[in-house]
Write an enzyme that holds these catalytic residues in place. Structure first.
Site, mmCIF file in Angstrom:
data_model
loop_
_atom_site.group_PDB
_atom_site.id
_atom_site.type_symbol
_atom_site.label_atom_id
_atom_site.label_comp_id
_atom_site.label_asym_id
_atom_site.label_seq_id
_atom_site.Cartn_x
_atom_site.Cartn_y
_atom_site.Cartn_z
ATOM 1 N N SER A 40 -0.918 -13.274 32.090
ATOM 2 C CA SER A 40 -0.595 -13.000 33.488
ATOM 3 C C SER A 40 -0.831 -11.527 33.773
ATOM 4 O O SER A 40 -0.785 -10.689 32.858
ATOM 5 C CB SER A 40 0.882 -13.331 33.762
ATOM 6 O OG SER A 40 1.330 -12.761 34.970
ATOM 7 N N TYR A 61 9.345 -10.765 30.567
ATOM 8 C CA TYR A 61 8.201 -11.598 30.927
ATOM 9 C C TYR A 61 6.897 -10.860 30.628
ATOM 10 O O TYR A 61 5.965 -11.428 30.039
ATOM 11 C CB TYR A 61 8.264 -11.974 32.407
ATOM 12 C CG TYR A 61 7.089 -12.809 32.880
ATOM 13 C CD1 TYR A 61 6.918 -14.107 32.428
ATOM 14 C CD2 TYR A 61 6.160 -12.286 33.775
ATOM 15 C CE1 TYR A 61 5.837 -14.872 32.849
ATOM 16 C CE2 TYR A 61 5.081 -13.054 34.214
ATOM 17 C CZ TYR A 61 4.926 -14.340 33.750
ATOM 18 O OH TYR A 61 3.856 -15.095 34.177
#
Length: 319
Positions: free
Chosen positions: A157, A182
């Site tokens: 990501s 994350y």
């Protein structure tokens, strides 16, 4: 040695769909495994691969939900897989290897994002454990079934820009930040592809990572509406307002491009976005891959840590 982390001019782009990427490609006789292949980007990936003739095995925690989601898609089977539980990973992989089938495409798509602080396994931070360690263990345990010439794709990501690997506190034991956690897990996904490609390339097994783009999927389940309003993703009524968001099919396009495109033959260990090889990130500019997520030395160090934590390394005999 020249830098291969440069766009190749694929002819596709941010608005390309998964179906457009696969147009004209016949995947008959190919077997794909897609983790989380019944939800969000994974579902669109499953639909596209199956539509091109591939047989798809989905790894899912909730079998009934997965069956409902893929009803009507031919050539799909589902098996139980919880990436946060290494015993579940072992059972899934051993069952598949024992079936005698081979894997041509392995897409590590399942993941969690910005969840409340959660501990799994031996007290591991859940995003690092689920997004990275579970997939690390899965690939290593499935290695005997992965065909020469296969591709392994890990969904990273743009969030990887938020954190390099925090070697001094990988498990966030001194204070939890959901977005840095994350980001670290997504950096780990990219570094995993870097080192896996180095280990697998002699047998023609190549690995890639990618940023699929911003897409509204169940990945946002842990985000409050107010947080998404503040980020400029939606308005106060919950309507999408950020024009840079993609549809799920557009998001899945880079997954299937990295997994199948002949344009990538002979290449690997690269980070992709918008159906092309990404640029190296420049400070203050959007997109690209940060140096900390493409560093071979960091990738090798992460592999050693991951093997120690999970207790599995298919390449230990060759180290």
């Amino acid at each position: 040695m020249s830098d291969k982390q440069v766009p190749i001019g694929s002819g596709f782009g941010a608005h390309t769909t998964a179906g457009e990427v696969l147009a004209g490609l016949d995947l008959s006789g190919k077997r794909a495994i897609v983790t989380g292949g019944h939800s969000g980007l994974g579902l669109e990936t499953t639909r596209a691969l199956a539509g091109a003739g591939a047989k798809v095995t989905i790894g899912a925690r909730n079998i009934e939900a997965a069956r409902s989601a893929v009803a009507g898609i031919d050539g799909v089977e589902i098996d139980r897989l919880d990436l946060s539980d290494l015993e579940s990973v072992r059972v899934f992989a051993e069952r598949f290897v024992a079936s005698g089938r081979s894997i041509d495409i392995l897409i590590n798509s399942a993941g969690i994002m910005a969840c409340p602080e959660t501990r799994v396994g031996d007290g591991w931070e859940a995003q690092f454990a689920t997004n990275h360690l579970g997939h690390f263990a899965l690939v290593n345990r499935l290695w005997p079934a992965i065909s020469p010439g296969a591709r392994i794709v890990s969904v990273s990501s743009g969030g990887h820009h938020n954190s390099a690997i925090r070697w001094e506190d990988v498990q966030f034991e001194t204070g939890y930040d959901k977005w840095r956690a994350y980001g670290q897990s997504k950096t780990a996904n990219a570094l995993f592809a870097v080192h896996l490609d180095r280990l697998g390339r002699d047998t023609g097994i190549r690995a890639f990572s990618l940023h699929p783009g911003k897409i509204f999927t169940p990945l946002q389940r842990h985000l409050a509406k107010e947080e998404m309003v503040s980020a400029g993703w939606i308005d106060a009524d919950g309507n999408p307002i950020d024009p840079t968001f993609k549809t799920p099919s557009q998001g899945a396009a880079t997954l299937v491009w990295a997994a199948t495109s002949p344009q990538l033959d002979g290449m690997g260990g690269l980070y992709c976005e918008d159906c092309d090889i990404a640029i190296r990130a420049t400070a203050g500019e959007p997109g690209g891959v940060s140096d900390h997520a493409a560093d071979p030395e960091e990738a090798a160090r992460l592999w050693i840590l991951s093997a120690r934590l999970t207790g599995i390394d298919a390449f230990a005999a060759y180290a």
